[in-house]
Design a protein around this motif. Structure first.
Motif, short mmCIF file in Angstrom:
data_model
loop_
_atom_site.label_atom_id
_atom_site.label_comp_id
_atom_site.label_asym_id
_atom_site.label_seq_id
_atom_site.Cartn_x
_atom_site.Cartn_y
_atom_site.Cartn_z
N GLY A 111 1.94 3.43 3.22
CA GLY A 111 0.88 2.70 3.89
C GLY A 111 1.38 1.87 5.05
O GLY A 111 2.59 1.68 5.25
N TRP A 154 -0.29 4.47 -7.73
CA TRP A 154 -0.77 3.98 -6.44
C TRP A 154 -0.83 2.46 -6.46
O TRP A 154 -1.16 1.86 -7.47
N TYR A 194 -2.55 -0.70 -4.10
CA TYR A 194 -3.34 -1.15 -2.98
C TYR A 194 -3.50 -2.65 -3.14
O TYR A 194 -4.18 -3.11 -4.04
N ASN A 195 -2.84 -3.41 -2.27
CA ASN A 195 -2.76 -4.86 -2.38
C ASN A 195 -2.15 -5.22 -3.73
O ASN A 195 -1.03 -4.82 -4.02
N HIS A 222 0.86 -1.18 0.00
CA HIS A 222 0.00 0.00 0.00
C HIS A 222 0.90 1.23 0.00
O HIS A 222 1.50 1.57 1.02
#
Length: 507
Positions: free
Chosen positions: A497, A431, A433-434, A403
């Protein structure tokens, strides 16, 4: 029949050359399926005097003429066989009747006023049958017979229309040919430039292959020489260790024999053991254990040299690996930027290293001042450096994590509370995310991407563009097109993250 002559206006005052629409009723290609004012005027025109019908009368064949014109025609022909002036059909003198309905139509056409009837001469209300080439004006037959225009060159309207059409066609063809020549010129220029570019790219291809091949050969040769020297040193160390072990084994064996001998004599009577004690001790002194040298001085020095060479080699190769991408980026017009992180903007869960180039997320918040400059919602941090002009690049080493966000942001972006992670919120970034990779456009753009370990950010302030490159694979990731960035100060931006290993910045 006699024709009443009227004073004709000068061609400069004559009716101008009608447009295609205006002369459609006289042109051979005019459509017959639709009644036009010109066609009505044609029906209301006497074919003998070419003017509006005066007291129109109809003969047996159905054609219409002015009463006076037809009477004059009959008088000229005498009592002999009379024929229609238009279709040559026979008719008898006096066998014509008034056409009241047509007379009403003619009167209504006359009410349009002089020059308002389409295709009529303003001075004589006659059909415009001729065209003065000298003046570019359409005239009627009465105008053509005027003394003032005897020397003027006239042609039938249809011929003038055909000539104008021909001129227009020729002008259009000329224009199309010029356009074609222009396109052919552009095509030839483009092909020439493309060939030149292809020549340059293929030459660069060959040079790159040759340079890297040469470097590979050089590195392989250096590797071979270093490993050969190291192999020889390894063999000498093994030989030395073997010889040292042999000498120690001999001394150990000798000592073991002496120990056994002494233990045996200790078990004999004292009178017997006293006789051999002197000789045994003297031999012990002569064969006292000696420690072999741990390593020959020259071998020890050579081992130290190799350790130093290994360190130099590692440092040189690492520097080459780090500086080559920056040097290539600079050659492309991007200046490597020595970016550091601004602790005054970092979210309290982010920890910055003292060098200002590394950052990581931690579970516990730090007791930091709650200022307007600091992010308080997302785990973000800005770079200290800001850019308003020029082309700049830097790299972000991601280490690990599922993240994160890497990009740039405008300095005036809102850092308090929730904000849009998009250009509307003042952020241009990629970006993760996962397992999903996105470009933070609006809406977001999915990216087909394998998790990069190093991302190069290329910022072109002059064009308002930012590009992201997988620095390890030298593969493009995404580009925000020219004009995407605002004309204000732009700063590096990171989102770190949870459960992410430290990020590190590189020029």
């Amino acid at each position: 029949m006699g024709i009443v002559e009227a004073t004709c206006r000068e061609p400069a005052q004559a009716r101008a050359w009608p447009s295609k629409d205006q002369r459609a009723d006289t042109h051979p290609t005019a459509m017959a399926s639709r009644a036009t004012p010109g066609e009505l005027q044609e029906e209301a025109t006497c074919s003998l005097c070419l003017g509006y019908l005066m007291e129109p009368v109809t003969i047996a064949c159905g054609h219409n003429f002015c009463r006076a014109c037809l009477t004059g025609h009959c008088e000229e022909r005498g009592a002999g066989g009379l024929t229609c002036p238009q279709c040559r059909a026979p008719f008898q003198k006096g066998q014509f009747k008034p056409n009241t309905q047509l007379n009403n139509i003619v009167q209504k056409l006359r009410q349009l006023g002089p020059g308002q009837g389409e295709g009529l001469c303003e001075g004589h209300q006659k059909r415009l049958k001729l065209f003065y080439e000298d003046y570019g004006a359409a005239v009627c037959l009465v105008c053509e017979k005027s003394r003032d225009h005897k020397s003027h060159r006239v042609v039938p309207m249809e011929e003038a229309a055909a000539q104008e059409d021909q001129e227009q066609f020729e002008a259009h063809v000329k224009m199309l040919r010029e356009e074609r020549e222009k396109l052919l010129g552009w095509k030839a220029t483009g092909e020439e430039k493309s060939q030149e570019y292809l020549k340059q790219t293929r030459a660069a291809w060959q040079k790159i292959v040759a340079e890297f091949q040469q470097q590979r050969h050089f590195l392989e040769e250096q590797e071979r020489l270093l490993l050969a020297q190291l192999q020889k040193l390894d063999e000498e160390l093994v030989t030395h260790q073997t010889e040292r072990g042999r000498k120690l084994a001999e001394q150990i064996s000798c000592l073991s024999e002496q120990i056994g001998e002494l233990e045996g004599k200790c078990q004999k009577p004292a009178s017997e053991s006293q006789q051999d004690i002197g000789s045994t001790l003297s031999r012990r002194e002569e064969g006292q254990a000696q420690q072999p040298e741990e390593m020959a001085p020259d071998l020890e020095e050579r081992v130290r040299d190799f350790s130093q060479q290994t360190a130099v080699l590692s440092k040189s190769l690492r520097a080459f690996r780090d500086t080559l991408p920056a040097a290539l980026a600079a050659q492309r017009g991007y200046n490597p930027a020595d970016v550091t992180l601004d602790p005054d903007t970092a979210h309290p869960n982010l920890v910055l290293w003292d060098d200002g180039k590394s950052v990581k997320w931690e579970h516990a918040e730090q007791p930091l001042p709650d200022t307007p400059e600091r992010f308080d919602s997302w785990f973000c941090v800005l770079g200290r450096e800001g850019f308003t002009a020029g082309r700049h690049c830097w790299e972000v080493e991601l280490r690990n994590g599922e993240h994160w966000g890497v990009g740039v942001a405008k300095e005036s972006m809102n850092r308090r509370g929730e904000f849009s992670r998009s250009p509307q919120g003042g952020i241009w970034a990629v970006w993760r995310y996962n397992e999903r990779f996105l470009a933070l456009t609006d809406p977001e753009t999915p990216l087909q991407l394998t998790a990069p370990s190093r991302i190069r950010v290329c910022l072109d302030c002059d064009r308002g563009q930012v590009t992201f490159i997988d620095a390890t694979a030298e593969a493009p990731i995404f580009t925000f097109p020219p004009g995407s960035l605002p004309g204000e100060r732009i700063r590096p931006w990171l989102m770190v993250g949870w459960a992410v290993f430290p990020f590190k910045l590189h020029p």
